[in-house]
Scaffold this active site. Structure first.
Site, short mmCIF file in Angstrom:
data_model
loop_
_atom_site.label_atom_id
_atom_site.label_comp_id
_atom_site.label_asym_id
_atom_site.label_seq_id
_atom_site.Cartn_x
_atom_site.Cartn_y
_atom_site.Cartn_z
N ALA A 185 0.81 -1.22 0.00
CA ALA A 185 0.00 0.00 0.00
C ALA A 185 0.84 1.27 0.00
CB ALA A 185 -0.94 0.01 1.21
N ASP A 186 2.10 1.18 0.38
CA ASP A 186 2.94 2.39 0.45
C ASP A 186 4.39 2.03 0.21
OD1 ASP A 186 3.75 5.00 0.83
OD2 ASP A 186 3.73 4.89 3.01
#
Length: 237
Positions: A167-168
């Site tokens: 996600a990041d």
């Protein structure tokens, strides 16, 4: 790894019983470790990660904190939709699966979800990877480490081949060393979705943007060289 859960009142702890014999709330309290003189440092960022030397080995304690505009409403509370869907529990189980698949991630030790009415707070304990530093801290190296950048690309490809969507994915969530071993951390909101080529491409684009923010504009040519090496490693070249 023996995954167990312990629930008491409004708290649920998921943990590795091979590492933690007695799961308890204090293990997720930074003041508990500081009071014992076991806190050895903190990671940069939102100020939510504490390095500790515990009886179960070197570890990282991370409190789930919001960033951006969401932090204006609540710094550390999330909507409760069930213990198994809470961020610390979901990330613990994802890390356990990835570790079991032989992917380079920190070993999960324990996750705490504490319900507070319609909301919950959470923390995660993971094994610390000794001697590793964020890729972001290697950008000032005077020479281009071709092996490092190719290995970074190859590492990311291993995750994508398994179907992992981070996600990041940024330069601080990729750890390197020693000497050129590469691992990935922080799988909050990560998921496994095989064949998600657009999501995989988005991962790489996000990483590139994070490097551009960290690298001075007058050194962009060096960034392009390193990025080309990373892409070669990703492609298996």
């Amino acid at each position: 790894m023996k995954i167990r859960t312990h629930k008491q009142d409004s708290r649920l702890i998921v943990y590795d019983a091979d590492r933690i014999e007695q799961p308890r709330e204090q293990l997720f309290d930074p003041d508990y470790w500081r009071g014992r003189g076991a806190a050895t440092g903190e990671a940069p960022g939102r100020g939510s990660s504490l390095f500790i030397d515990a009886e179960f080995g070197p570890a990282v304690l991370r409190r789930y904190l919001r960033g951006g505009k969401a932090a204006l409403l609540s710094r550390d509370r999330y909507l409760f939709t069930g213990y198994q869907r809470a961020r610390p529990v979901a990330e613990f189980r994802l890390l356990a699966r990835l570790k079991g698949a032989g992917l380079p991630v920190p070993s999960p030790l324990g996750g705490l979800c504490e319900r507070r009415g319609f909301f919950y707070t959470g923390s995660l304990l993971t094994r610390r990877i000794r001697g590793a530093m964020p890729l972001a801290d290697r950008l000032s190296d005077p020479e281009v480490d071709e092996v490092l950048w190719r290995e970074t690309g190859a590492c990311i490809r291993r995750f994508h081949d398994y179907g992992v969507v981070h996600a990041d994915l940024n330069a601080r969530n990729i750890l390197v060393g020693p000497p050129a071993e590469v691992s990935v951390i922080d799988f909050d909101r990560g998921r496994i979705a095989p064949g998600s080529q657009r999501a995989f491409a988005s991962n790489l684009e996000r990483l590139r943007r994070s490097l551009e923010k960290l690298w001075a504009a007058d050194r962009r040519a060096r960034l392009d060289t390193c990025w080309a090496l990373l892409q070669q490693g990703y492609a298996g070249q």
